[in-house]
Design a protein around this motif. Structure first.
Motif, PDB file in Angstrom:
ATOM      1  N   UNK A  65       2.669  27.287 -29.114  1.00 18.02           N
ATOM      2  CA  UNK A  65       3.718  26.997 -30.115  1.00 18.02           C
ATOM      3  C   UNK A  65       4.842  27.950 -30.137  1.00 18.02           C
ATOM      4  N   UNK A  66       4.613  29.115 -30.096  1.00 19.14           N
ATOM      5  CA  UNK A  66       5.909  30.019 -30.109  1.00 19.14           C
ATOM      6  C   UNK A  66       6.887  29.703 -28.909  1.00 19.14           C
ATOM      7  N   UNK A  67       6.509  29.445 -27.707  1.00 16.28           N
ATOM      8  CA  UNK A  67       7.183  28.934 -26.274  1.00 16.28           C
ATOM      9  C   UNK A  67       8.000  27.836 -26.484  1.00 16.28           C
ATOM     10  N   UNK A  68       7.088  26.714 -27.135  1.00 19.84           N
ATOM     11  CA  UNK A  68       7.671  25.351 -27.422  1.00 19.84           C
ATOM     12  C   UNK A  68       8.831  25.554 -28.523  1.00 19.84           C
ATOM     13  N   UNK A  79       9.900  25.143 -16.891  1.00 18.05           N
ATOM     14  CA  UNK A  79       9.066  26.131 -16.593  1.00 18.05           C
ATOM     15  C   UNK A  79       8.665  26.773 -17.826  1.00 18.05           C
ATOM     16  N   UNK A  80       9.386  26.997 -18.736  1.00 16.43           N
ATOM     17  CA  UNK A  80       8.705  27.883 -20.095  1.00 16.43           C
ATOM     18  C   UNK A  80       8.076  27.273 -21.049  1.00 16.43           C
ATOM     19  N   UNK A  81       8.440  25.905 -21.478  1.00 17.99           N
ATOM     20  CA  UNK A  81       7.969  24.995 -22.470  1.00 17.99           C
ATOM     21  C   UNK A  81       6.824  24.352 -21.840  1.00 17.99           C
ATOM     22  N   UNK A  82       6.052  23.658 -22.428  1.00 15.96           N
ATOM     23  CA  UNK A  82       4.728  23.070 -22.012  1.00 15.96           C
ATOM     24  C   UNK A  82       4.210  22.187 -23.165  1.00 15.96           C
ATOM     25  N   UNK A  83       4.481  20.918 -22.763  1.00 14.13           N
ATOM     26  CA  UNK A  83       3.728  19.857 -23.490  1.00 14.13           C
ATOM     27  C   UNK A  83       2.284  19.581 -23.193  1.00 14.13           C
ATOM     28  N   UNK A 143       0.121  21.943 -25.149  1.00 15.32           N
ATOM     29  CA  UNK A 143       0.135  21.386 -26.406  1.00 15.32           C
ATOM     30  C   UNK A 143      -1.081  20.347 -26.376  1.00 15.32           C
ATOM     31  N   UNK A 144      -0.866  19.425 -25.734  1.00 13.46           N
ATOM     32  CA  UNK A 144      -1.674  18.216 -25.618  1.00 13.46           C
ATOM     33  C   UNK A 144      -3.207  18.616 -25.343  1.00 13.46           C
ATOM     34  N   UNK A 145      -3.419  19.575 -24.540  1.00 13.89           N
ATOM     35  CA  UNK A 145      -4.965  19.847 -24.380  1.00 13.89           C
ATOM     36  C   UNK A 145      -5.360  20.707 -25.490  1.00 13.89           C
ATOM     37  N   UNK A 146      -4.741  21.600 -25.972  1.00 11.69           N
ATOM     38  CA  UNK A 146      -5.218  22.527 -27.321  1.00 11.69           C
ATOM     39  C   UNK A 146      -5.344  21.548 -28.308  1.00 11.69           C
TER      40      UNK A 146
END
Length: 122
Positions: free
Chosen positions: A36-39, A74-78, A81-84
């Motif tokens: 959440x923080x990186x996104x 490279x920093x953010x990650x959808x 988020x989806x897996x979690x």
């Protein structure tokens, strides 16, 4: 050359993300909060950068792929988020899952809007 810039930015972004994940793990914070923080940080920076690029032309065309596609990509990650979120929901933790989903989307949009406002103020 543009792909080299994307690769360089992606490497920097991925390392920054790993550092945030490691810091969250060391402090005992759940992985979801690191994601959440990186996104949210990424959304804020995307708002600043896109506004600085599109509305203000403050960033050169050469740096755009490095910063937006590479660094922020490279920093953010959808996918994380989806897996979690999927894990929370399949384990029956519906309240946390709903909160995580809503916080990710609503706060992400708010951070992007705030970033755009910052970009306009530059």
């Amino acid at each position: 050359m543009e792909l080299l810039y994307v690769a360089l930015g992606g490497a920097i972004g991925a390392v920054a993300r790993a550092l945030v994940d490691q810091a969250a793990f060391r402090t005992g914070i759940a992985a979801e909060y690191g994601t959440l923080a990186v996104n949210l940080i990424g959304s804020l920076l995307a708002g600043v950068l896109v506004t600085a690029i599109v509305e203000r032309s403050l960033i050169s065309a050469e740096l755009r792929p490095l910063l937006v596609t590479g660094l922020l990509g490279g920093f953010t990650t959808f996918s994380a988020l989806s897996v979690q979120l999927s894990r929370q929901l399949t384990s029956g933790d519906y309240a946390s899952g709903a909160l995580y989903a809503v916080a990710s989307v609503v706060l992400g949009v708010a951070c992007a809007a705030l970033g755009a406002a910052v970009g306009r103020a530059l």
